[in-house]
Design a protein around this motif. Structure first.
Motif, PDB file in Angstrom:
ATOM      1  N   LEU A 162       0.838  -1.212   0.000  1.00 33.15           N
ATOM      2  CA  LEU A 162       0.000   0.000   0.000  1.00 33.15           C
ATOM      3  C   LEU A 162       0.872   1.262   0.000  1.00 33.15           C
ATOM      4  O   LEU A 162       0.601   2.211  -0.748  1.00 33.15           O
ATOM      5  N   ALA A 163       1.915   1.258   0.821  1.00 30.18           N
ATOM      6  CA  ALA A 163       2.777   2.447   0.895  1.00 30.18           C
ATOM      7  C   ALA A 163       3.518   2.653  -0.425  1.00 30.18           C
ATOM      8  O   ALA A 163       3.703   3.784  -0.875  1.00 30.18           O
ATOM      9  N   ALA A 164       3.942   1.540  -1.045  1.00 30.35           N
ATOM     10  CA  ALA A 164       4.664   1.644  -2.323  1.00 30.35           C
ATOM     11  C   ALA A 164       3.738   2.201  -3.413  1.00 30.35           C
ATOM     12  O   ALA A 164       4.158   3.003  -4.252  1.00 30.35           O
ATOM     13  N   ILE A 165       2.472   1.800  -3.363  1.00 35.38           N
ATOM     14  CA  ILE A 165       1.507   2.320  -4.349  1.00 35.38           C
ATOM     15  C   ILE A 165       1.351   3.830  -4.175  1.00 35.38           C
ATOM     16  O   ILE A 165       1.362   4.602  -5.139  1.00 35.38           O
ATOM     17  N   GLU A 166       1.235   4.225  -2.914  1.00 31.22           N
ATOM     18  CA  GLU A 166       1.061   5.659  -2.629  1.00 31.22           C
ATOM     19  C   GLU A 166       2.235   6.456  -3.203  1.00 31.22           C
ATOM     20  O   GLU A 166       2.054   7.479  -3.854  1.00 31.22           O
ATOM     21  N   LEU A 167       3.446   5.921  -2.993  1.00 37.43           N
ATOM     22  CA  LEU A 167       4.644   6.597  -3.483  1.00 37.43           C
ATOM     23  C   LEU A 167       4.638   6.673  -5.010  1.00 37.43           C
ATOM     24  O   LEU A 167       4.924   7.724  -5.604  1.00 37.43           O
ATOM     25  N   ALA A 168       4.286   5.557  -5.653  1.00 41.57           N
ATOM     26  CA  ALA A 168       4.275   5.522  -7.118  1.00 41.57           C
ATOM     27  C   ALA A 168       3.246   6.523  -7.651  1.00 41.57           C
ATOM     28  O   ALA A 168       3.480   7.212  -8.650  1.00 41.57           O
ATOM     29  N   ARG A 169       2.119   6.606  -6.982  1.00 44.10           N
ATOM     30  CA  ARG A 169       1.084   7.558  -7.419  1.00 44.10           C
ATOM     31  C   ARG A 169       1.572   8.997  -7.255  1.00 44.10           C
ATOM     32  O   ARG A 169       1.342   9.834  -8.134  1.00 44.10           O
ATOM     33  N   GLU A 170       2.245   9.250  -6.136  1.00 41.41           N
ATOM     34  CA  GLU A 170       2.767  10.616  -5.921  1.00 41.41           C
ATOM     35  C   GLU A 170       3.708  11.014  -7.048  1.00 41.41           C
ATOM     36  O   GLU A 170       3.786  12.168  -7.431  1.00 41.41           O
ATOM     37  N   LYS A 171       4.450  10.022  -7.571  1.00 40.64           N
ATOM     38  CA  LYS A 171       5.419  10.317  -8.636  1.00 40.64           C
ATOM     39  C   LYS A 171       4.768  10.280 -10.014  1.00 40.64           C
ATOM     40  O   LYS A 171       5.434  10.316 -11.037  1.00 40.64           O
ATOM     41  N   GLY A 172       3.457  10.116 -10.041  1.00 42.98           N
ATOM     42  CA  GLY A 172       2.719  10.247 -11.299  1.00 42.98           C
ATOM     43  C   GLY A 172       2.489   8.958 -12.056  1.00 42.98           C
ATOM     44  O   GLY A 172       1.966   8.978 -13.174  1.00 42.98           O
ATOM     45  N   ALA A 173       2.890   7.804 -11.498  1.00 45.50           N
ATOM     46  CA  ALA A 173       2.709   6.545 -12.239  1.00 45.50           C
ATOM     47  C   ALA A 173       1.234   6.122 -12.232  1.00 45.50           C
ATOM     48  O   ALA A 173       0.489   6.447 -11.311  1.00 45.50           O
ATOM     49  N   PHE A 174       0.869   5.406 -13.265  1.00 47.59           N
ATOM     50  CA  PHE A 174      -0.461   4.809 -13.347  1.00 47.59           C
ATOM     51  C   PHE A 174      -0.374   3.444 -12.651  1.00 47.59           C
ATOM     52  O   PHE A 174       0.533   2.660 -12.928  1.00 47.59           O
ATOM     53  N   VAL A 175      -1.306   3.164 -11.743  1.00 51.96           N
ATOM     54  CA  VAL A 175      -1.180   1.938 -10.945  1.00 51.96           C
ATOM     55  C   VAL A 175      -2.317   0.959 -11.222  1.00 51.96           C
ATOM     56  O   VAL A 175      -3.502   1.310 -11.130  1.00 51.96           O
ATOM     57  N   TYR A 176      -1.915  -0.249 -11.557  1.00 50.30           N
ATOM     58  CA  TYR A 176      -2.828  -1.346 -11.904  1.00 50.30           C
ATOM     59  C   TYR A 176      -2.737  -2.379 -10.766  1.00 50.30           C
ATOM     60  O   TYR A 176      -1.656  -2.869 -10.458  1.00 50.30           O
ATOM     61  N   GLY A 177      -3.845  -2.704 -10.135  1.00 50.99           N
ATOM     62  CA  GLY A 177      -3.818  -3.652  -9.022  1.00 50.99           C
ATOM     63  C   GLY A 177      -4.233  -5.054  -9.453  1.00 50.99           C
ATOM     64  O   GLY A 177      -5.127  -5.209 -10.279  1.00 50.99           O
ATOM     65  N   ILE A 178      -3.581  -6.056  -8.881  1.00 49.58           N
ATOM     66  CA  ILE A 178      -4.023  -7.453  -9.076  1.00 49.58           C
ATOM     67  C   ILE A 178      -4.265  -8.012  -7.674  1.00 49.58           C
ATOM     68  O   ILE A 178      -3.308  -8.214  -6.917  1.00 49.58           O
ATOM     69  N   CYS A 179      -5.517  -8.186  -7.328  1.00 53.74           N
ATOM     70  CA  CYS A 179      -5.878  -8.531  -5.953  1.00 53.74           C
ATOM     71  C   CYS A 179      -6.888  -9.666  -5.922  1.00 53.74           C
ATOM     72  O   CYS A 179      -7.573  -9.925  -6.910  1.00 53.74           O
ATOM     73  N   ASN A 180      -6.986 -10.281  -4.739  1.00 53.59           N
ATOM     74  CA  ASN A 180      -8.021 -11.300  -4.548  1.00 53.59           C
ATOM     75  C   ASN A 180      -9.163 -10.765  -3.685  1.00 53.59           C
ATOM     76  O   ASN A 180     -10.321 -10.931  -4.025  1.00 53.59           O
ATOM     77  N   ALA A 181      -8.823 -10.156  -2.558  1.00 51.88           N
ATOM     78  CA  ALA A 181      -9.861  -9.758  -1.593  1.00 51.88           C
ATOM     79  C   ALA A 181     -10.659  -8.568  -2.117  1.00 51.88           C
ATOM     80  O   ALA A 181     -10.154  -7.448  -2.212  1.00 51.88           O
ATOM     81  N   VAL A 182     -11.915  -8.855  -2.453  1.00 51.71           N
ATOM     82  CA  VAL A 182     -12.792  -7.810  -3.003  1.00 51.71           C
ATOM     83  C   VAL A 182     -13.097  -6.802  -1.894  1.00 51.71           C
ATOM     84  O   VAL A 182     -13.362  -7.172  -0.760  1.00 51.71           O
TER      85      VAL A 182
END
Ligand code: M6R
Length: 614
Positions: A362-382
């Motif tokens: 979760l923290a890594a996603i936040e960082l990537a978003r702050e730097k402008g990256a587009f984030v694609y999630g692959i998850c199981n828990a709906v």
């Protein structure tokens, strides 16, 4: 990492809380406790070291009445697993009880300040600070409890999901979250609370997934009111959660892990349903269709994950680089977030997580978003946190995974990554038509091929008996099967506590070969793919040093039947889909060795299913 359950309504809370704790035990199981307010407005707290069943024994013969209560199953962070450190924690007056999932980073500082005010602490936990702080503010400001909680949480640094009951307000639960999950179930004149939907789903499908920095007041008469910590009111979205209670039970298997291994053919059919169409020769992922241009423009893909999800990410790298010709980096989320990672707006990040709650991811996603990256999630828990903080994504649809060791989620993640690579390669127009058709056909055959592997369960159980003596294991594979070797080693160590290492087979000669002797079991993934001959040479090297070889081979491979000490046969498929087949005997071998050694395979020591602390 801990599990939280709560109830307020007309029913007795105790059985609902206990059942809920059992469902959440996968999150932590070193101690458990609960708090109930009875009809005389007395607040009773009971807690014990060990599993929920110990708590049930402890409560026997004591007052367990009350239509409001909170309960907790713990995975220790601050303070050893013990009765004193178990939750709930009382406030100084014993009017309030609180449970917590997360970590209060500035607890030492807050504790010092409270001690200076004369407040005595009984536990070593960070959590106890919260309950004392809330009561202290409540008494100091002569405010109401909700305001006191808000003021207290505004002083807290860290992650939390908390629930509070107050004997002076016996129809109200106060709950709040930041970075740790919390779900509220809305029944008919009753309300439920839990760390995920599993304890709630048999009572109601209507749920509110609390967001970060939100506080909810759940009152028997006035219902659920949500506001932000800064006091701004929020209208909560009520979602309908379709989860089958049957999926949460063991279904006749001795362990969830074995059930989940055997479910994989069905799971992968579900995962591909509506996405892989053999008749139309097509693969579709809605998230790729909706974000085609962004994905086509990607300079680079960065995959972020932890543990088993990182292993599936490594397979994803091989798939995407092979089929889409886009460079891919795979990073441990925990490393990515704390080093000077270079991410630009032209990068696409793929975040992989079974639980959708892993704190580092979760923290890594936040960082990537702050730097402008587009984030694609692959998850199981709906409904978990990661799908809510990513721009888009794909669920793997393999159903709840309860066993702490990930099995069906791994193959589900690899299946989604395969579909991702194929769909994107097609959108880029860089995959040959015949290759695309071959891949779709082979992908659709995978569930049946896994069924064939599962038929070797008894044979693998016998093999496991031979290797319970081992104190070390080496797993070797090459190409697409190198991540399978890593995953096989991780499975073995986490549930059997046998030390195991996974390596690319050719790396063995650069060091690990020194470990090989007649005692050392070496598992080779030696299927007849493009690297077969090279793996056979590596096997010869082990044989020459008298290592005990267990080989995963294709059906009818007589050459390796002679070379290896033991063989497990699997059906052939294309190189890029082999992880979906060869990971199954790895799972079964680890499972049976752990069972032979008498270990608790579903709840291995020191681990938890959802790692919501960093
Ligand atoms: O829920 P996640 O996929 O984000 O979890 C990541 C790891 O904690 C998880 O895969 C862990 O390694 C498993 N216990 C492996 O079996």
């Amino acid at each position: 990492m801990c599990g939280i359950v709560g109830y307020v309504g007309k029913q007795q809370a105790y059985p609902i809380l206990i059942k809920g704790l059992h469902r959440l035990e996968y999150r932590g199981y070193d101690s458990a406790g609960l708090a109930l307010i009875n009809a005389n407005d007395e607040l009773n707290v009971y807690k014990t070291k060990g599993k929920v069943v110990n708590l049930e024994h402890f409560v026997e013969g004591k007052d367990s009445t009350g239509c409001i209560g909170i309960a907790h199953t713990r995975w220790a962070t601050h303070g050893e697993p013990s009765q004193i450190n178990a939750h709930p924690h009382y406030s100084k007056t014993k009017n309030i009880a609180l449970i917590h999932n997360g970590i209060i980073e500035n607890y030492a500082d807050l504790k010092k300040k409270l001690q200076a005010k004369g407040i005595e602490f009984v536990s070593d936990t960070d959590t106890e600070v919260l309950v004392h702080l809330i009561e202290y503010i409540y008494q100091r400001d002569k405010s109401n409890m909700v305001t006191a909680v808000q003021v207290a949480l505004n002083q807290v640094i860290g992650a939390y999901a908390i629930a509070i009951i107050d004997r002076n307000n016996p129809e109200t639960l106060i709950v709040a979250r930041k970075s740790s999950p919390l779900v509220i179930g809305i029944g008919d004149g009753e309300f439920f609370l839990a760390s995920d939907a599993s304890p709630i789903v048999e009572y109601t499908k209507q749920m509110i997934f609390l967001d970060n920095d939100e506080i909810a007041v759940i009152n028997l008469k006035s219902g659920v009111k949500v506001k932000k910590l800064n006091n701004v009111e929020v209208t909560p979205e009520i979602k309908e959660v379709m989860l089958d209670v049957g999926q949460l039970e063991k279904g006749g298997y001795p362990h969830f892990m074995l059930k989940e291994i055997f479910e994989q053919p069905e799971c992968l059919i579900n995962c591909m349903k509506g996405r892989v169409n053999v008749d139309l020769n097509d693969v579709k992922l809605a998230a790729i269709i909706d974000n085609k241009q962004t994905l086509l423009n990607a300079n680079r893909i960065v995959i972020l994950a932890c543990g088993t999800s990182w292993h599936s990410g490594l397979i994803g790298k091989y798939l995407i680089e092979t089929f889409c010709k886009i460079p891919v980096d795979v990073e441990y989320a925990s490393e990515f977030r704390y080093r000077n990672s270079v991410i630009s707006p032209n990068d696409v990040v793929i975040a992989i997580s079974q639980s959708g709650e892993t704190a580092d991811t979760l923290a890594a996603i936040e960082l990537a978003r702050e730097k402008g990256a587009f984030v694609y999630g692959i998850c199981n828990a709906v409904g978990s946190s990661i799908p809510r903080v990513t721009h888009t994504g794909s669920y793997i649809h393999v159903g709840p995974e309860i066993g702490v060791a990930s099995t069906k989620a791994f193959t589900g993640q690899v299946t989604v990554l395969t579909m991702f690579a194929l769909a994107l390669a097609k959108a880029k127009n860089i995959i040959e038509h015949d290759k695309f058709l071959e891949m779709i056909k082979e992908l659709s055959l995978i569930p049946d091929k896994i069924r064939e592997v599962l038929k070797h369960n008894d044979k693998i159980a016998d093999l496991a008996k031979i290797f319970t003596y081992a104190r070390n294991f080496i797993y070797l594979g090459r190409g697409y099967c190198f991540p399978v070797a890593l995953e096989g080693a991780l499975k073995l160590k986490e549930i059997s506590y046998i030390h195991a290492e996974g390596y690319p087979a050719a790396e063995m000669k650069h060091g690990p070969i020194a470990l090989i002797d007649e005692e050392m079991p070496v598992v080779f993934i030696a299927t007849q793919n493009s690297l077969y001959e090279k793996v056979v040479s590596n096997m010869q090297e082990v044989k020459a040093r008298k290592g005990r070889i267990i080989a995963i081979v294709n059906k009818g491979d007589h050459k390796l039947q002679e070379l290896a000490d033991y063989c497990i046969e699997v059906p052939a498929t294309v190189d890029s889909l082999e992880p979906l087949i060869t990971s199954i005997p790895m799972q079964l071998l680890a499972y049976h060795i752990a069972v032979c050694k008498g270990k608790n395979v579903d709840q291995p020591r020191n681990l938890a299913k959802s790692v919501t602390v960093e």
